[in-house]
Write an enzyme that holds these catalytic residues in place. Structure first.
Site, mmCIF file in Angstrom:
data_model
loop_
_atom_site.group_PDB
_atom_site.id
_atom_site.type_symbol
_atom_site.label_atom_id
_atom_site.label_comp_id
_atom_site.label_asym_id
_atom_site.label_seq_id
_atom_site.Cartn_x
_atom_site.Cartn_y
_atom_site.Cartn_z
ATOM 1 N N ALA A 16 112.131 112.133 68.188
ATOM 2 C CA ALA A 16 113.266 111.218 68.338
ATOM 3 C C ALA A 16 112.783 109.831 68.730
ATOM 4 O O ALA A 16 113.357 108.810 68.310
ATOM 5 C CB ALA A 16 114.230 111.764 69.394
ATOM 6 N N GLY A 17 111.722 109.762 69.539
ATOM 7 C CA GLY A 17 111.176 108.471 69.950
ATOM 8 C C GLY A 17 110.680 107.656 68.779
ATOM 9 O O GLY A 17 110.834 106.419 68.754
ATOM 10 N N GLY A 32 112.852 111.488 75.869
ATOM 11 C CA GLY A 32 113.145 112.615 74.998
ATOM 12 C C GLY A 32 111.926 112.998 74.183
ATOM 13 O O GLY A 32 110.787 112.706 74.547
ATOM 14 N N SER A 33 112.165 113.623 73.057
ATOM 15 C CA SER A 33 111.077 114.136 72.233
ATOM 16 C C SER A 33 110.352 113.003 71.519
ATOM 17 O O SER A 33 110.910 111.930 71.268
ATOM 18 C CB SER A 33 111.620 115.123 71.202
ATOM 19 O OG SER A 33 112.371 114.440 70.211
ATOM 20 N N THR A 34 109.102 113.263 71.177
ATOM 21 C CA THR A 34 108.319 112.277 70.439
ATOM 22 C C THR A 34 108.926 112.030 69.061
ATOM 23 O O THR A 34 108.935 110.900 68.571
ATOM 24 C CB THR A 34 106.863 112.746 70.318
ATOM 25 O OG1 THR A 34 106.299 112.811 71.642
ATOM 26 C CG2 THR A 34 106.031 111.796 69.475
ATOM 27 N N LYS A 59 123.741 107.099 77.866
ATOM 28 C CA LYS A 59 124.085 108.161 76.922
ATOM 29 C C LYS A 59 123.410 109.437 77.391
ATOM 30 O O LYS A 59 122.191 109.517 77.498
ATOM 31 C CB LYS A 59 123.615 107.793 75.513
ATOM 32 C CG LYS A 59 124.383 108.480 74.385
ATOM 33 C CD LYS A 59 124.255 109.982 74.329
ATOM 34 C CE LYS A 59 122.849 110.429 73.965
ATOM 35 N NZ LYS A 59 122.772 111.945 73.791
ATOM 36 N N GLU A 97 109.786 107.191 76.923
ATOM 37 C CA GLU A 97 109.075 108.211 77.708
ATOM 38 C C GLU A 97 109.249 109.511 76.939
ATOM 39 O O GLU A 97 110.341 110.073 76.886
ATOM 40 C CB GLU A 97 109.650 108.288 79.126
ATOM 41 C CG GLU A 97 108.732 109.026 80.104
ATOM 42 C CD GLU A 97 109.128 110.481 80.276
ATOM 43 O OE1 GLU A 97 108.468 111.337 79.635
ATOM 44 O OE2 GLU A 97 110.061 110.757 81.034
ATOM 45 N N CYS A 138 108.525 117.588 80.537
ATOM 46 C CA CYS A 138 107.553 116.851 79.718
ATOM 47 C C CYS A 138 106.210 116.705 80.425
ATOM 48 O O CYS A 138 105.182 116.531 79.773
ATOM 49 C CB CYS A 138 108.112 115.479 79.356
ATOM 50 S SG CYS A 138 108.616 114.480 80.784
ATOM 51 N N GLU A 163 104.145 120.763 71.881
ATOM 52 C CA GLU A 163 104.915 120.951 73.103
ATOM 53 C C GLU A 163 105.886 122.105 72.910
ATOM 54 O O GLU A 163 106.721 122.090 72.010
ATOM 55 C CB GLU A 163 105.678 119.668 73.441
ATOM 56 C CG GLU A 163 106.370 119.709 74.782
ATOM 57 C CD GLU A 163 107.001 118.369 75.150
ATOM 58 O OE1 GLU A 163 106.946 118.000 76.329
ATOM 59 O OE2 GLU A 163 107.536 117.702 74.245
#
Length: 480
Positions: free
Chosen positions: A235-236, A231-233, A179, A253, A287, A387
């Protein structure tokens, strides 16, 4: 104009469930440079069904590892042949400067080769000698594919993120749905063309550009066995919650706010020259960018002055221009976010050394920001903790080595970092104390044989090399 009117599902180009194509805008001037179909939940269902069918029949997972390696080696060769075109596509759609997209192509080769070498020496099956000689059984330990993998990658460095996931997942025998971000529909469409040429069995690989809602449909799908996400924390955390609820395998990651520790004995000129690449690569949209610059208090102004000179020397502009070092941000909302963070830093009390929230003169049509250095920053400020994902450096003073390590570790993140010193062994000793997944010494590049990933809120699991390959396998023990 480049157009991808169909979706690559299960190894074939098919009509999308939604015929409306999305315009792909240039970050440089916001003109439309391409159009592409976008996946919806119905397209995800088709891709997952194809992946599940291919996995259950064993058409790929039961293929001997040596044959899987050969096909992925062919993919790597095809990508190498197209390196220049890939670099141009990424600059066109993402705004990444041409120097960066071109310089990254050999890295993709090394990244893939590290996985291929790991697969060649991987213990796909081994018989263990019993620890007790009197034991009546022997154990055969196998490493088998996890199943259907949902690999979800961000818009920055799309080929690198894709390579880090699809190559080990496929080498291990999994079926994969990649994706990708809508912004990368052009370069990832070309990736799909390369995968089509490789000749993987039907159903084994799909490449779907899609929005966040469709992405959540994919990772929540009951027939997906593992999620591999970059991706972003924020979204993680959502993905980890979904994986925990459904007991899916997951590797994450995520974000970073990495520190570059300049030790008192460091050559400031060399350290700042290294910061140019370690901190401002890919327009700062990285990142692993080392955007917190930690300087000894008695050399602080020397470091600040050197950073000011460096940043003011960098050319900002058209990413296709070989003289450009920093291009535009990916989207207008990201441009605004970076500018707002610069304003926030000034409001918090940081000293504006160079740059600022203004758009660079003559570049108002694009998503440009002015590269910025903020000094007199305390590590408790939001600009030091959040970030920013843009070309913004904050300079933090420290009193002694212990203080430098404390500040570097005082972060919710732990993805990357750097140490600069005239004494390499001493720098190594300091690097061992930094709580982060990757630390470079004196500007060394990140290698691909060792594991890559984050501590704390920067992620779960590791990528690259044998360790990264292993995350796409399950252990099976057979006793005889």
């Amino acid at each position: 104009m480049i157009t991808y009117g169909r979706l690559f599902i299960g190894g074939s180009w098919v009509e999308p469930s939604d015929p409306e194509l999305m315009d792909i805008a240039s970050p440089h001037d916001r003109s439309v440079v391409g159009r592409a179909a976008q996946a919806r939940p119905a397209d995800v269902d088709r891709a997952v069904t194809a992946a599940r069918a291919s996995f259950e029949t064993g058409v790929w997972r039961l293929t001997p590892p040596v044959e899987r390696i050969a096909l992925l080696r062919r993919f790597n060769a095809l990508r190498e042949e197209s390196a220049e075109g890939i670099a141009r596509l990424i600059s066109l759609e993402s705004g990444s400067a041409a120097w960066f997209t071109r310089a990254g192509q050999p890295g993709l080769t090394r990244q893939a080769n590290a996985y291929l070498a790991a697969a060649e020496g991987f213990a796909w099956e081994e018989t263990l000698a019993p620890s007790d000689p009197a034991s009546p059984v022997r154990s055969v330990v196998r490493r088998e594919a996890v199943g259907v993998v949902a690999a979800v990658i961000p818009w920055n460095s799309p080929f690198s993120s894709a390579t880090s996931k699809i190559i080990p997942a496929l080498l291990a025998g999994n079926s994969v749905i990649l994706k990708v971000s809508p912004e990368n529909s052009l370069s990832m469409g070309f990736l799909a063309e390369l995968l089509e040429r490789v000749g993987l069995p039907d159903g084994v690989i799909s490449v779907l550009p899609a929005d966040r809602e469709t992405s959540e449909h994919l990772v929540s799908h009951q027939e997906v066995d593992k999620i591999a996400f970059t991706g972003s924390t924020r979204a993680g955390r959502r993905i980890a919650a979904i994986a925990g609820e459904q007991l899916k395998r997951v590797s994450l990651e995520l974000g970073g706010k990495s520190a570059a520790i300049i030790l008192p004995d460091a050559d400031i000129e060399k350290a700042v020259a290294g910061v140019k690449f370690a901190s401002l690569l890919n327009n700062g949209e990285s990142c692993i960018a080392q955007t917190r610059i930690l300087a000894p208090r008695d050399r602080y102004e020397e470091v600040v002055a050197a950073l000011k000179e460096l940043v003011e020397s960098l050319r900002v502009g058209d990413p296709s221009d070989p003289d450009t070092f920093i291009g535009p941000m990916i989207r207008p909302d990201q441009q605004q976010r970076v500018r707002d963070r610069i304003r926030l830093g000034i409001e918090e009390g940081a000293r504006l050394v160079t740059g600022g929230p203004q758009i660079p003169e003559g570049l108002e049509k694009g998503n440009y920001v002015t590269p910025t250095v903020l000094a007199d920053v305390d590590n408790s400020m939001r600009v030091a903790r959040e970030e920013i994902f843009g070309p913004v450096l904050v300079v933090i003073a420290y009193d002694d080595e212990d203080d430098a390590v404390r500040i570097a570790n005082d972060s919710e993140y732990g993805l990357s970092g750097g140490v600069w010193s005239a004494d390499e062994e001493h720098a190594l000793a300091v690097a061992r104390r930094v709580r982060t997944g990757t630390v470079t010494v004196n500007g060394a590049s990140v290698g691909f044989d060792g594991p890559f990933g984050g501590f704390k809120a920067s992620g779960i699991g590791r990528e690259y090399g044998a360790v990264g390959l292993g995350t796409y396998t399950e252990y099976k023990t057979i006793t005889l």
